[in-house]
Design a protein around this motif. Structure first.
Motif, PDB file in Angstrom:
ATOM      1  N   ALA A  29       0.850  -1.179   0.000  1.00 22.84           N
ATOM      2  CA  ALA A  29       0.000   0.000   0.000  1.00 22.84           C
ATOM      3  C   ALA A  29       0.888   1.231   0.000  1.00 22.84           C
ATOM      4  CB  ALA A  29      -0.916  -0.011   1.226  1.00 22.84           C
ATOM      5  N   SER A  30       0.284   2.360  -0.259  1.00 19.63           N
ATOM      6  CA  SER A  30       1.034   3.601  -0.259  1.00 19.63           C
ATOM      7  C   SER A  30       1.483   3.927   1.159  1.00 19.63           C
ATOM      8  CB  SER A  30       0.147   4.702  -0.816  1.00 19.63           C
ATOM      9  OG  SER A  30       0.758   5.950  -0.707  1.00 19.63           O
ATOM     10  N   PRO A  31       2.651   4.528   1.361  1.00 16.94           N
ATOM     11  CA  PRO A  31       3.691   4.744   0.360  1.00 16.94           C
ATOM     12  C   PRO A  31       4.782   3.681   0.457  1.00 16.94           C
ATOM     13  CG  PRO A  31       4.138   6.121   2.261  1.00 16.94           C
ATOM     14  CD  PRO A  31       2.958   5.229   2.623  1.00 16.94           C
ATOM     15  N   TYR A  32       4.892   2.795  -0.498  1.00 15.92           N
ATOM     16  CA  TYR A  32       5.866   1.716  -0.487  1.00 15.92           C
ATOM     17  C   TYR A  32       6.974   2.051  -1.485  1.00 15.92           C
ATOM     18  CZ  TYR A  32       7.569  -3.104  -0.117  1.00 15.92           C
ATOM     19  OH  TYR A  32       8.323  -4.221   0.120  1.00 15.92           O
ATOM     20  N   ALA A  33       8.088   2.540  -0.954  1.00 19.50           N
ATOM     21  CA  ALA A  33       9.234   2.851  -1.784  1.00 19.50           C
ATOM     22  C   ALA A  33      10.006   1.568  -2.089  1.00 19.50           C
ATOM     23  CB  ALA A  33      10.147   3.850  -1.084  1.00 19.50           C
ATOM     24  N   MET A  34      10.636   1.532  -3.236  1.00 19.13           N
ATOM     25  CA  MET A  34      11.393   0.345  -3.611  1.00 19.13           C
ATOM     26  C   MET A  34      12.749   0.740  -4.173  1.00 19.13           C
ATOM     27  SD  MET A  34       8.428  -2.020  -5.354  1.00 19.13           S
ATOM     28  CE  MET A  34       9.390  -3.542  -5.208  1.00 19.13           C
ATOM     29  N   GLY A  35      13.677  -0.181  -4.093  1.00 17.72           N
ATOM     30  CA  GLY A  35      15.014   0.121  -4.569  1.00 17.72           C
ATOM     31  C   GLY A  35      15.726  -1.112  -5.088  1.00 17.72           C
ATOM     32  N   TRP A  36      16.805  -0.856  -5.785  1.00 17.66           N
ATOM     33  CA  TRP A  36      17.703  -1.909  -6.267  1.00 17.66           C
ATOM     34  C   TRP A  36      19.068  -1.736  -5.608  1.00 17.66           C
ATOM     35  CZ3 TRP A  36      16.203  -6.009  -9.054  1.00 17.66           C
ATOM     36  CH2 TRP A  36      15.019  -5.917  -9.804  1.00 17.66           C
ATOM     37  N   PHE A  37      19.622  -2.840  -5.196  1.00 14.25           N
ATOM     38  CA  PHE A  37      20.973  -2.878  -4.664  1.00 14.25           C
ATOM     39  C   PHE A  37      21.736  -3.959  -5.410  1.00 14.25           C
ATOM     40  CE2 PHE A  37      20.854  -0.236  -0.808  1.00 14.25           C
ATOM     41  CZ  PHE A  37      19.494   0.014  -0.742  1.00 14.25           C
ATOM     42  N   ARG A  38      23.060  -3.934  -5.299  1.00 11.53           N
ATOM     43  CA  ARG A  38      23.859  -4.990  -5.894  1.00 11.53           C
ATOM     44  C   ARG A  38      25.041  -5.313  -4.987  1.00 11.53           C
ATOM     45  NH1 ARG A  38      26.261  -1.689 -11.149  1.00 11.53           N
ATOM     46  NH2 ARG A  38      27.623  -0.241 -10.009  1.00 11.53           N
ATOM     47  N   VAL A  93      25.324  -9.668  -7.916  1.00 11.32           N
ATOM     48  CA  VAL A  93      23.969 -10.135  -7.624  1.00 11.32           C
ATOM     49  C   VAL A  93      23.134  -8.895  -7.337  1.00 11.32           C
ATOM     50  CG1 VAL A  93      22.499 -11.504  -6.106  1.00 11.32           C
ATOM     51  CG2 VAL A  93      24.798 -12.325  -6.710  1.00 11.32           C
ATOM     52  N   TYR A  94      22.019  -8.781  -8.033  1.00  5.40           N
ATOM     53  CA  TYR A  94      21.150  -7.624  -7.878  1.00  5.40           C
ATOM     54  C   TYR A  94      19.944  -7.998  -7.022  1.00  5.40           C
ATOM     55  CZ  TYR A  94      23.776  -4.857 -11.219  1.00  5.40           C
ATOM     56  OH  TYR A  94      24.767  -4.135 -11.835  1.00  5.40           O
ATOM     57  N   TYR A  95      19.675  -7.156  -6.032  1.00  6.33           N
ATOM     58  CA  TYR A  95      18.575  -7.387  -5.103  1.00  6.33           C
ATOM     59  C   TYR A  95      17.574  -6.243  -5.175  1.00  6.33           C
ATOM     60  CZ  TYR A  95      21.856 -10.598  -2.818  1.00  6.33           C
ATOM     61  OH  TYR A  95      22.742 -11.609  -2.533  1.00  6.33           O
ATOM     62  N   CYS A  96      16.302  -6.579  -5.064  1.00  3.99           N
ATOM     63  CA  CYS A  96      15.308  -5.526  -4.899  1.00  3.99           C
ATOM     64  C   CYS A  96      14.903  -5.463  -3.426  1.00  3.99           C
ATOM     65  CB  CYS A  96      14.102  -5.731  -5.798  1.00  3.99           C
ATOM     66  SG  CYS A  96      13.070  -7.157  -5.432  1.00  3.99           S
ATOM     67  N   ALA A  97      14.479  -4.296  -3.034  1.00  4.04           N
ATOM     68  CA  ALA A  97      14.139  -4.055  -1.637  1.00  4.04           C
ATOM     69  C   ALA A  97      12.948  -3.112  -1.553  1.00  4.04           C
ATOM     70  CB  ALA A  97      15.333  -3.461  -0.901  1.00  4.04           C
ATOM     71  N   GLY A  98      12.238  -3.172  -0.435  1.00  4.77           N
ATOM     72  CA  GLY A  98      11.078  -2.305  -0.259  1.00  4.77           C
ATOM     73  C   GLY A  98      10.896  -1.853   1.164  1.00  4.77           C
ATOM     74  N   LYS A  99      10.225  -0.717   1.308  1.00  4.83           N
ATOM     75  CA  LYS A  99       9.964  -0.165   2.645  1.00  4.83           C
ATOM     76  C   LYS A  99       8.810   0.820   2.555  1.00  4.83           C
ATOM     77  CE  LYS A  99      12.016   2.526   6.390  1.00  4.83           C
ATOM     78  NZ  LYS A  99      11.734   1.544   7.447  1.00  4.83           N
ATOM     79  N   TYR A 100       7.955   0.793   3.576  1.00  3.56           N
ATOM     80  CA  TYR A 100       6.890   1.794   3.680  1.00  3.56           C
ATOM     81  C   TYR A 100       7.503   3.097   4.193  1.00  3.56           C
ATOM     82  CZ  TYR A 100       3.391  -1.758   2.834  1.00  3.56           C
ATOM     83  OH  TYR A 100       2.639  -2.732   2.258  1.00  3.56           O
TER      84      TYR A 100
END
Length: 124
Positions: A29-38, A93-100
């Motif tokens: 749900a909002s606001p769920y920010a997402m990112g890529w790390f490696r 290795v590329y990882y996705c991540a998320g956080k409210y």
């Protein structure tokens, strides 16, 4: 709890392109920010890019600016990373991540949800 699953990694020659996907399942749900790390072999996990809930704000690490583009499609619960002009130093290795959150975190410790990672290898 949100489950994240990356796909799209592989082996590509220098100068080539790949598109990574990160599918989110579970309650988002909002606001769920997402990112890529490696994370390259023997190195610490590093920030690549992040995107806000509605996609209006993005942030990139300097080494990928102009080559990588982060985007998301909330209707599909999916985030993407279009990677062009790949270099051998992008191998990781590329990882996705998320956080409210309303902000765009750039440190791994700031994120709550993580995928299992997908390998990207760029040959010279």
């Amino acid at each position: 709890q949100v489950q994240l699953t990356e796909s799209g990694g592989g082996l590509v020659q220098s100068g080539g392109s790949l598109r990574l996907s990160c599918a989110a399942s579970g309650r988002t749900a909002s606001p769920y920010a997402m990112g890529w790390f490696r994370q390259a072999s023997g190195k610490e996990r590093e920030f690549v890019a992040a995107i806000s809930w509605r996609g209006g704000a993005t942030q990139y690490t300097d080494s990928v600016k102009g080559r990588f583009t982060i985007s998301r499609d909330n209707a599909k619960n999916t985030m993407y990373l279009q990677m062009n002009s790949l270099k051998p130093e992008d191998t990781a290795v590329y990882y996705c991540a998320g956080k409210y959150t309303m902000v765009l975190p750039t440190t791994p410790s700031a994120y709550d949800d993580w995928g299992q990672g997908t390998q990207v290898t760029v040959s010279s």
